[in-house]
Design a protein around this motif. Structure first.
Motif, PDB file in Angstrom:
ATOM      1  N   VAL A  73      33.007   3.992   6.131  1.00 54.82           N
ATOM      2  CA  VAL A  73      32.584   3.926   4.835  1.00 54.82           C
ATOM      3  C   VAL A  73      33.534   3.295   3.734  1.00 54.82           C
ATOM      4  O   VAL A  73      33.250   2.718   2.854  1.00 54.82           O
ATOM      5  CB  VAL A  73      32.036   5.443   4.301  1.00 54.82           C
ATOM      6  CG1 VAL A  73      31.827   5.477   2.684  1.00 54.82           C
ATOM      7  CG2 VAL A  73      31.162   6.084   5.179  1.00 54.82           C
ATOM      8  N   ALA A  74      34.800   3.743   3.886  1.00 52.06           N
ATOM      9  CA  ALA A  74      35.789   3.216   3.186  1.00 52.06           C
ATOM     10  C   ALA A  74      35.994   1.983   3.209  1.00 52.06           C
ATOM     11  O   ALA A  74      36.043   1.471   1.898  1.00 52.06           O
ATOM     12  CB  ALA A  74      37.274   4.040   3.891  1.00 52.06           C
ATOM     13  N   THR A  75      36.197   1.274   4.308  1.00 56.69           N
ATOM     14  CA  THR A  75      36.260  -0.183   4.372  1.00 56.69           C
ATOM     15  C   THR A  75      35.211  -0.906   3.631  1.00 56.69           C
ATOM     16  O   THR A  75      35.205  -1.964   2.965  1.00 56.69           O
ATOM     17  CB  THR A  75      36.593  -0.776   5.701  1.00 56.69           C
ATOM     18  OG1 THR A  75      35.636  -0.415   6.684  1.00 56.69           O
ATOM     19  CG2 THR A  75      37.956   0.186   6.427  1.00 56.69           C
ATOM     20  N   THR A  76      34.025  -0.477   3.853  1.00 55.05           N
ATOM     21  CA  THR A  76      32.983  -1.089   3.314  1.00 55.05           C
ATOM     22  C   THR A  76      32.989  -1.041   1.742  1.00 55.05           C
ATOM     23  O   THR A  76      32.388  -1.866   1.263  1.00 55.05           O
ATOM     24  CB  THR A  76      31.442  -0.392   3.891  1.00 55.05           C
ATOM     25  OG1 THR A  76      31.566  -0.787   5.159  1.00 55.05           O
ATOM     26  CG2 THR A  76      30.284  -1.296   3.265  1.00 55.05           C
ATOM     27  N   LEU A  77      33.064   0.126   1.261  1.00 53.56           N
ATOM     28  CA  LEU A  77      32.863   0.374  -0.309  1.00 53.56           C
ATOM     29  C   LEU A  77      34.102  -0.537  -0.780  1.00 53.56           C
ATOM     30  O   LEU A  77      34.154  -1.091  -1.709  1.00 53.56           O
ATOM     31  CB  LEU A  77      33.474   1.848  -0.317  1.00 53.56           C
ATOM     32  CG  LEU A  77      32.000   2.704  -0.380  1.00 53.56           C
ATOM     33  CD1 LEU A  77      32.507   4.393  -0.762  1.00 53.56           C
ATOM     34  CD2 LEU A  77      30.806   2.419  -0.743  1.00 53.56           C
ATOM     35  N   MET A  78      35.356  -0.331  -0.184  1.00 55.97           N
ATOM     36  CA  MET A  78      36.418  -1.113  -0.772  1.00 55.97           C
ATOM     37  C   MET A  78      36.187  -2.718  -0.959  1.00 55.97           C
ATOM     38  O   MET A  78      36.497  -3.598  -1.813  1.00 55.97           O
ATOM     39  CB  MET A  78      37.671  -0.949   0.139  1.00 55.97           C
ATOM     40  CG  MET A  78      38.383   0.386   0.006  1.00 55.97           C
ATOM     41  SD  MET A  78      39.810   0.456   0.786  1.00 55.97           S
ATOM     42  CE  MET A  78      40.289   2.111   0.045  1.00 55.97           C
ATOM     43  N   SER A  79      35.313  -3.234   0.175  1.00 59.93           N
ATOM     44  CA  SER A  79      35.034  -4.622   0.047  1.00 59.93           C
ATOM     45  C   SER A  79      33.771  -4.926  -0.740  1.00 59.93           C
ATOM     46  O   SER A  79      33.795  -6.206  -0.927  1.00 59.93           O
ATOM     47  CB  SER A  79      35.000  -4.980   1.676  1.00 59.93           C
ATOM     48  OG  SER A  79      33.891  -4.576   2.259  1.00 59.93           O
ATOM     49  N   THR A  80      32.994  -4.024  -0.881  1.00 61.72           N
ATOM     50  CA  THR A  80      31.826  -4.283  -1.512  1.00 61.72           C
ATOM     51  C   THR A  80      31.453  -4.071  -3.137  1.00 61.72           C
ATOM     52  O   THR A  80      30.709  -4.441  -3.758  1.00 61.72           O
ATOM     53  CB  THR A  80      30.553  -4.129  -0.782  1.00 61.72           C
ATOM     54  OG1 THR A  80      30.664  -2.626  -0.592  1.00 61.72           O
ATOM     55  CG2 THR A  80      30.474  -4.687   0.458  1.00 61.72           C
ATOM     56  N   VAL A  81      32.346  -2.890  -3.404  1.00 67.86           N
ATOM     57  CA  VAL A  81      31.998  -2.461  -4.661  1.00 67.86           C
ATOM     58  C   VAL A  81      32.969  -2.914  -5.621  1.00 67.86           C
ATOM     59  O   VAL A  81      34.337  -2.606  -5.571  1.00 67.86           O
ATOM     60  CB  VAL A  81      32.018  -0.804  -4.880  1.00 67.86           C
ATOM     61  CG1 VAL A  81      31.951  -0.005  -5.990  1.00 67.86           C
ATOM     62  CG2 VAL A  81      30.972  -0.161  -3.617  1.00 67.86           C
ATOM     63  N   GLY A  83      34.447  -2.729  -9.958  1.00 67.62           N
ATOM     64  CA  GLY A  83      35.007  -1.723 -10.896  1.00 67.62           C
ATOM     65  C   GLY A  83      35.927  -0.750 -10.360  1.00 67.62           C
ATOM     66  O   GLY A  83      36.606  -1.080  -9.407  1.00 67.62           O
ATOM     67  N   ALA A  84      35.796   0.627 -10.894  1.00 72.83           N
ATOM     68  CA  ALA A  84      36.808   1.478 -10.288  1.00 72.83           C
ATOM     69  C   ALA A  84      36.186   2.213  -9.307  1.00 72.83           C
ATOM     70  O   ALA A  84      37.039   2.804  -8.485  1.00 72.83           O
ATOM     71  CB  ALA A  84      37.113   2.384 -11.800  1.00 72.83           C
ATOM     72  N   ALA A  85      34.986   2.134  -9.135  1.00 79.49           N
ATOM     73  CA  ALA A  85      34.352   3.130  -8.069  1.00 79.49           C
ATOM     74  C   ALA A  85      34.627   2.736  -6.744  1.00 79.49           C
ATOM     75  O   ALA A  85      34.959   3.463  -5.896  1.00 79.49           O
ATOM     76  CB  ALA A  85      32.624   2.935  -8.209  1.00 79.49           C
ATOM     77  N   GLY A  86      34.689   1.369  -6.424  1.00 75.50           N
ATOM     78  CA  GLY A  86      35.241   1.073  -4.955  1.00 75.50           C
ATOM     79  C   GLY A  86      36.376   1.450  -4.598  1.00 75.50           C
ATOM     80  O   GLY A  86      36.519   2.252  -3.736  1.00 75.50           O
ATOM     81  N   PRO A  87      37.315   1.202  -5.255  1.00 77.79           N
ATOM     82  CA  PRO A  87      38.800   1.618  -4.976  1.00 77.79           C
ATOM     83  C   PRO A  87      38.844   3.065  -4.841  1.00 77.79           C
ATOM     84  O   PRO A  87      39.561   3.612  -4.265  1.00 77.79           O
ATOM     85  CB  PRO A  87      39.705   0.737  -6.075  1.00 77.79           C
ATOM     86  CG  PRO A  87      38.974  -0.288  -6.418  1.00 77.79           C
ATOM     87  CD  PRO A  87      37.679   0.245  -6.466  1.00 77.79           C
ATOM     88  N   LEU A  88      38.456   3.830  -5.777  1.00 78.33           N
ATOM     89  CA  LEU A  88      38.584   5.247  -6.165  1.00 78.33           C
ATOM     90  C   LEU A  88      37.847   5.897  -4.654  1.00 78.33           C
ATOM     91  O   LEU A  88      38.491   6.738  -3.963  1.00 78.33           O
ATOM     92  CB  LEU A  88      38.002   5.981  -7.256  1.00 78.33           C
ATOM     93  CG  LEU A  88      38.694   5.524  -8.494  1.00 78.33           C
ATOM     94  CD1 LEU A  88      37.905   5.783  -9.688  1.00 78.33           C
ATOM     95  CD2 LEU A  88      40.112   6.312  -8.616  1.00 78.33           C
ATOM     96  N   TYR A  89      36.537   5.553  -4.451  1.00 76.86           N
ATOM     97  CA  TYR A  89      35.804   6.265  -3.332  1.00 76.86           C
ATOM     98  C   TYR A  89      36.447   5.623  -2.075  1.00 76.86           C
ATOM     99  O   TYR A  89      36.544   6.324  -1.098  1.00 76.86           O
ATOM    100  CB  TYR A  89      34.250   5.988  -3.601  1.00 76.86           C
ATOM    101  CG  TYR A  89      33.564   7.115  -4.222  1.00 76.86           C
ATOM    102  CD1 TYR A  89      33.636   8.401  -3.863  1.00 76.86           C
ATOM    103  CD2 TYR A  89      33.077   6.710  -5.540  1.00 76.86           C
ATOM    104  CE1 TYR A  89      32.732   9.372  -4.543  1.00 76.86           C
ATOM    105  CE2 TYR A  89      32.618   7.594  -6.483  1.00 76.86           C
ATOM    106  CZ  TYR A  89      32.300   9.097  -5.723  1.00 76.86           C
ATOM    107  OH  TYR A  89      31.735  10.059  -6.707  1.00 76.86           O
ATOM    108  N   GLY A  90      36.539   4.423  -2.054  1.00 77.59           N
ATOM    109  CA  GLY A  90      37.220   3.992  -0.739  1.00 77.59           C
ATOM    110  C   GLY A  90      38.400   4.621  -0.445  1.00 77.59           C
ATOM    111  O   GLY A  90      38.783   5.036   0.723  1.00 77.59           O
ATOM    112  N   THR A  91      39.322   4.764  -1.239  1.00 74.58           N
ATOM    113  CA  THR A  91      40.722   5.416  -0.952  1.00 74.58           C
ATOM    114  C   THR A  91      40.306   6.975  -0.624  1.00 74.58           C
ATOM    115  O   THR A  91      40.905   7.429   0.414  1.00 74.58           O
ATOM    116  CB  THR A  91      41.717   5.613  -2.086  1.00 74.58           C
ATOM    117  OG1 THR A  91      41.827   4.194  -2.528  1.00 74.58           O
ATOM    118  CG2 THR A  91      42.684   6.101  -1.814  1.00 74.58           C
ATOM    119  N   ALA A  92      39.437   7.722  -1.307  1.00 73.92           N
ATOM    120  CA  ALA A  92      39.030   8.924  -1.223  1.00 73.92           C
ATOM    121  C   ALA A  92      38.448   9.186   0.458  1.00 73.92           C
ATOM    122  O   ALA A  92      38.984  10.043   1.445  1.00 73.92           O
ATOM    123  CB  ALA A  92      37.730   9.560  -1.933  1.00 73.92           C
TER     124      ALA A  92
END
Length: 225
Positions: A73-81, A83-92
């Protein structure tokens, strides 16, 4: 009830469904005090996560861990999202993955997962409680989860406490004045609007509870049936 890799995958899939259903609401909330892309960005990201889960296949049941799912989940969100949401949720999710590398997690481990996610969001966003961000929902959820675990609650009790409290905390951001992020540019005009990140946090944690309550079903793509 086992909080294992199959549960983690149900959690992700239910999150994707919840975000898709609330996409317009989240986008409107963000339009009022932010960039107006929170719902669309998260929806795109979680659709990509589900696609990767489908492509990856379930793998050997005795080898997958909760952390494996959360790392994907983390790696996918960081690479596809964006704005702020990708880095924040990806790191979470990445921080949570690091403390959940086991076949099943118990109540203290659920708390550890939520704490790690909170630490990830806080450190990445450099935010703290009271600034009208998703940290307000995460922090309240962690406190409630820890209290439930300390009272001898089950995994389900801990998840329920986190989900219900996050929902209330998200609503609780409405009267707050933002002092962090783009919403802070509005000053007092940010009051009267719910923080979109806090609301999406409530959706994510609500999906975790729903996944635990449902258990595997024949309709689940990863069901043993």
């Amino acid at each position: 009830m086992a909080l294992d890799a199959d549960w983690a995958e149900r959690w992700v899939r239910r999150t994707a469904d919840a975000i898709a259903d609330a996409k317009d609401e989240l986008t409107e909330l963000d339009r009022q005090i932010g960039d107006g892309d929170h719902g669309e960005n998260l929806d795109r990201g979680f659709k990509a996560v589900v696609a990767r889960l489908d492509d990856a296949g379930p793998g050997p049941a005795d080898e997958r861990t909760v952390g494996d799912v959360l790392k994907l989940v983390a790696t996918t969100l960081m690479s596809t999202v964006g704005g702020a949401a990708g880095p924040l949720y990806g790191t979470a999710y990445l921080r949570a993955a690091k403390v959940s590398g086991r076949a099943q997690i118990d109540p203290p481990a659920v708390v550890a997962v939520l704490e790690a996610a909170l630490e990830g969001v806080s450190s990445r966003g450099k935010a703290t409680v009271g600034e009208k961000t998703m940290v307000d929902a995460w922090h309240a959820a962690v406190d409630a989860a820890e209290a439930a675990a300390n009272d001898g609650g089950s995994e389900l009790d801990v998840l329920r406490a986190a989900a219900e409290t996050a929902d209330k905390a998200a609503t609780g951001t409405i009267p707050m004045i933002a002092t962090k992020g783009r919403a802070s540019y509005l000053g007092e005009r940010s009051a009267g609007h719910e923080d979109p990140g806090a609301r999406s946090t409530a959706l994510v944690l609500g999906a975790a509870l729903a996944a635990a309550l449902s258990g595997p079903t024949s309709a689940d793509p990863r069901s043993a049936a």
